[in-house]
Write a protein that holds these residues in place. Structure first.
Motif, short mmCIF file in Angstrom:
data_model
loop_
_atom_site.label_atom_id
_atom_site.label_comp_id
_atom_site.label_asym_id
_atom_site.label_seq_id
_atom_site.Cartn_x
_atom_site.Cartn_y
_atom_site.Cartn_z
N PRO A 76 -168.95 -29.58 -69.91
CA PRO A 76 -169.48 -28.22 -70.04
C PRO A 76 -170.99 -28.20 -69.87
CG PRO A 76 -168.75 -29.09 -72.16
CD PRO A 76 -168.27 -30.03 -71.11
N PRO A 77 -171.52 -27.15 -69.25
CA PRO A 77 -172.95 -27.09 -68.97
C PRO A 77 -173.83 -27.31 -70.19
CG PRO A 77 -171.79 -25.28 -67.89
CD PRO A 77 -170.80 -25.96 -68.78
N GLN A 78 -173.40 -26.81 -71.37
CA GLN A 78 -174.24 -26.91 -72.55
C GLN A 78 -174.51 -28.35 -72.96
OE1 GLN A 78 -171.72 -24.92 -72.15
NE2 GLN A 78 -172.00 -22.93 -73.10
N THR A 79 -173.60 -29.27 -72.60
CA THR A 79 -173.75 -30.64 -73.08
C THR A 79 -174.30 -31.58 -72.02
OG1 THR A 79 -171.48 -31.20 -72.47
CG2 THR A 79 -171.83 -30.34 -74.69
N ARG A 80 -174.56 -31.09 -70.81
CA ARG A 80 -175.01 -31.99 -69.74
C ARG A 80 -176.34 -32.66 -70.09
NH1 ARG A 80 -171.95 -31.75 -65.22
NH2 ARG A 80 -170.69 -29.89 -64.89
N ASN A 81 -177.23 -31.94 -70.79
CA ASN A 81 -178.51 -32.54 -71.12
C ASN A 81 -178.41 -33.52 -72.28
OD1 ASN A 81 -177.98 -30.61 -73.04
ND2 ASN A 81 -180.11 -29.97 -73.28
N ARG A 82 -177.19 -33.67 -72.86
CA ARG A 82 -177.01 -34.61 -73.95
C ARG A 82 -176.06 -35.74 -73.56
NH1 ARG A 82 -176.71 -29.68 -77.03
NH2 ARG A 82 -174.45 -29.90 -77.27
N THR A 83 -175.81 -35.89 -72.29
CA THR A 83 -174.86 -36.89 -71.84
C THR A 83 -175.41 -38.30 -71.98
OG1 THR A 83 -173.54 -37.67 -69.98
CG2 THR A 83 -175.66 -36.67 -69.46
N TYR A 84 -174.51 -39.25 -72.25
CA TYR A 84 -174.89 -40.65 -72.27
C TYR A 84 -175.07 -41.19 -70.86
CZ TYR A 84 -173.90 -40.95 -77.27
OH TYR A 84 -173.94 -40.78 -78.63
N GLY A 85 -174.49 -40.49 -69.88
CA GLY A 85 -174.65 -40.90 -68.50
C GLY A 85 -173.96 -42.19 -68.14
N GLN A 86 -172.87 -42.51 -68.84
CA GLN A 86 -172.14 -43.75 -68.56
C GLN A 86 -170.73 -43.42 -68.07
OE1 GLN A 86 -172.10 -46.54 -71.78
NE2 GLN A 86 -174.28 -46.33 -72.21
N TYR A 87 -170.26 -44.20 -67.11
CA TYR A 87 -168.89 -44.03 -66.62
C TYR A 87 -167.96 -44.81 -67.54
CZ TYR A 87 -165.07 -43.23 -63.39
OH TYR A 87 -163.89 -42.82 -62.82
N CYS A 88 -167.73 -44.23 -68.70
CA CYS A 88 -166.96 -44.87 -69.76
C CYS A 88 -166.25 -43.77 -70.54
CB CYS A 88 -167.88 -45.67 -70.67
SG CYS A 88 -167.15 -46.14 -72.25
N PRO A 89 -164.95 -43.88 -70.80
CA PRO A 89 -164.26 -42.80 -71.51
C PRO A 89 -164.76 -42.60 -72.94
CG PRO A 89 -162.80 -44.70 -71.22
CD PRO A 89 -164.02 -44.95 -70.38
N VAL A 90 -165.22 -43.66 -73.60
CA VAL A 90 -165.78 -43.49 -74.94
C VAL A 90 -167.05 -42.66 -74.87
CG1 VAL A 90 -166.78 -44.65 -76.94
CG2 VAL A 90 -164.77 -45.63 -75.82
N ALA A 91 -167.93 -43.01 -73.94
CA ALA A 91 -169.17 -42.25 -73.77
C ALA A 91 -168.90 -40.82 -73.35
CB ALA A 91 -170.07 -42.95 -72.74
N ALA A 92 -167.94 -40.62 -72.42
CA ALA A 92 -167.62 -39.27 -71.96
C ALA A 92 -167.05 -38.43 -73.10
CB ALA A 92 -166.62 -39.34 -70.81
N GLY A 93 -166.22 -39.05 -73.94
CA GLY A 93 -165.69 -38.33 -75.09
C GLY A 93 -166.78 -37.95 -76.07
N LEU A 94 -167.71 -38.87 -76.31
CA LEU A 94 -168.81 -38.58 -77.23
C LEU A 94 -169.76 -37.53 -76.67
CD1 LEU A 94 -169.60 -42.14 -78.59
CD2 LEU A 94 -168.53 -40.25 -79.81
N ASP A 95 -169.84 -37.41 -75.34
CA ASP A 95 -170.63 -36.33 -74.76
C ASP A 95 -170.13 -34.97 -75.25
OD1 ASP A 95 -172.26 -38.01 -73.31
OD2 ASP A 95 -171.14 -37.80 -71.44
N VAL A 96 -168.83 -34.88 -75.53
CA VAL A 96 -168.23 -33.60 -75.91
C VAL A 96 -168.11 -33.45 -77.43
CG1 VAL A 96 -166.18 -32.14 -75.68
CG2 VAL A 96 -166.93 -33.54 -73.76
N ILE A 97 -167.72 -34.52 -78.14
CA ILE A 97 -167.45 -34.38 -79.57
C ILE A 97 -168.37 -35.24 -80.44
CG2 ILE A 97 -165.04 -33.79 -79.18
CD1 ILE A 97 -164.35 -36.69 -80.08
N GLY A 98 -169.40 -35.83 -79.85
CA GLY A 98 -170.23 -36.76 -80.60
C GLY A 98 -171.37 -36.14 -81.37
N ASP A 99 -171.64 -34.85 -81.16
CA ASP A 99 -172.74 -34.22 -81.89
C ASP A 99 -172.38 -34.03 -83.36
OD1 ASP A 99 -174.62 -33.99 -79.85
OD2 ASP A 99 -173.78 -32.10 -79.13
N ARG A 100 -173.41 -34.01 -84.20
CA ARG A 100 -173.22 -33.83 -85.64
C ARG A 100 -172.47 -32.53 -85.92
NH1 ARG A 100 -175.35 -35.72 -90.44
NH2 ARG A 100 -175.85 -34.19 -92.05
N TRP A 101 -171.52 -32.57 -86.81
CA TRP A 101 -170.70 -31.46 -87.29
C TRP A 101 -169.51 -31.13 -86.40
CZ3 TRP A 101 -171.27 -30.15 -92.15
CH2 TRP A 101 -172.52 -30.27 -92.76
#
Length: 224
Positions: free
Chosen positions: A8-33
């Protein structure tokens, strides 16, 4: 051709930028709360005010931002309560339900770090039976569990029914008109101690010998 879900556009600036499913998942659900918001919405659809009440440390503007990001990721949707009201509720989507095994895995991991002495928001009367079941029973539910109805009663006398049917699990208010297979009388602190230490649970368990044995095996418990 396999398809993928763009971030989603809102999270692109917070991406880990790694081709890894763990990193990609955390891009979406890794923020606090985020996981705590999903924990609440998996339990039941909620209004904005319900979420604020359940998550007292979360500022309103940050809650708004997190809900917007979750909607952009198609994990949460906003639904109008009625045509005559501008109020809406938030609920998880079918895609959002995929977070359930993640929440349960985090619960199993996190219980080792749980300390009531350092948890200022722990109510003096303990957790409700529904919250107790979600925190300390369901994460240990064995795959392919047999059908059963478990009534969990906490010290203040309130109860909730955990209904397992093999494919999904529901938690409802205890129905006095429906007899459970077993009734467990305990509290969140006792269950959390058991999950941390692996010690037998000091509790009262009522039911037939067969039903009690099935319950203990299904939820990986030993009663003292």
């Amino acid at each position: 051709m396999p398809t993928h879900t763009p971030m989603p556009p809102q999270t692109r600036n917070r991406t880990y930028g790694q081709y890894c499913p763990v990193a990609a998942g955390l891009d979406v659900i890794g923020d606090r709360w985020v996981l705590l918001i999903m924990r609440e919405l998996v339990a039941q659809p909620s209004r904005f005010t319900d979420l604020r009440r359940a998550l007292p440390g979360l500022a309103p503007n940050l809650l708004t931002e997190r809900l917007r990001d979750l909607q952009a990721a198609a994990l949460v949707e906003s639904v109008d309560v009625s045509e005559s009201s501008s109020r809406s509720i938030y609920q998880v989507t079918d895609k959002g339900l995929k977070i359930i095994p993640v929440l349960r895995a985090v619960a199993r991991f996190g219980v080792d770090y749980l300390d009531p002495a350092t948890t200022p928001n722990l109510p003096a009367e303990g957790l409700s039976p529904a919250r107790t079941a979600r925190a300390f029973l369901l994460p240990w539910l064995k795959p392919g569990a047999p059908h059963m109805r478990v009534r969990l009663t906490v010290p203040d006398g309130s109860s909730a029914d955990v209904v397992v049917d093999g494919r999904r699990t529901d938690i409802t208010d205890a129905d006095p008109g429906v007899a459970p297979d077993v009734e467990l009388r305990t509290d969140a602190l006792a269950l959390s101690d058991v999950r941390r230490t692996g010690a037998p649970l000091e509790a009262t368990l009522a039911g037939s010998p067969t039903a009690k044995d099935k319950f203990l095996k299904t939820f990986d418990l030993v009663i003292q």
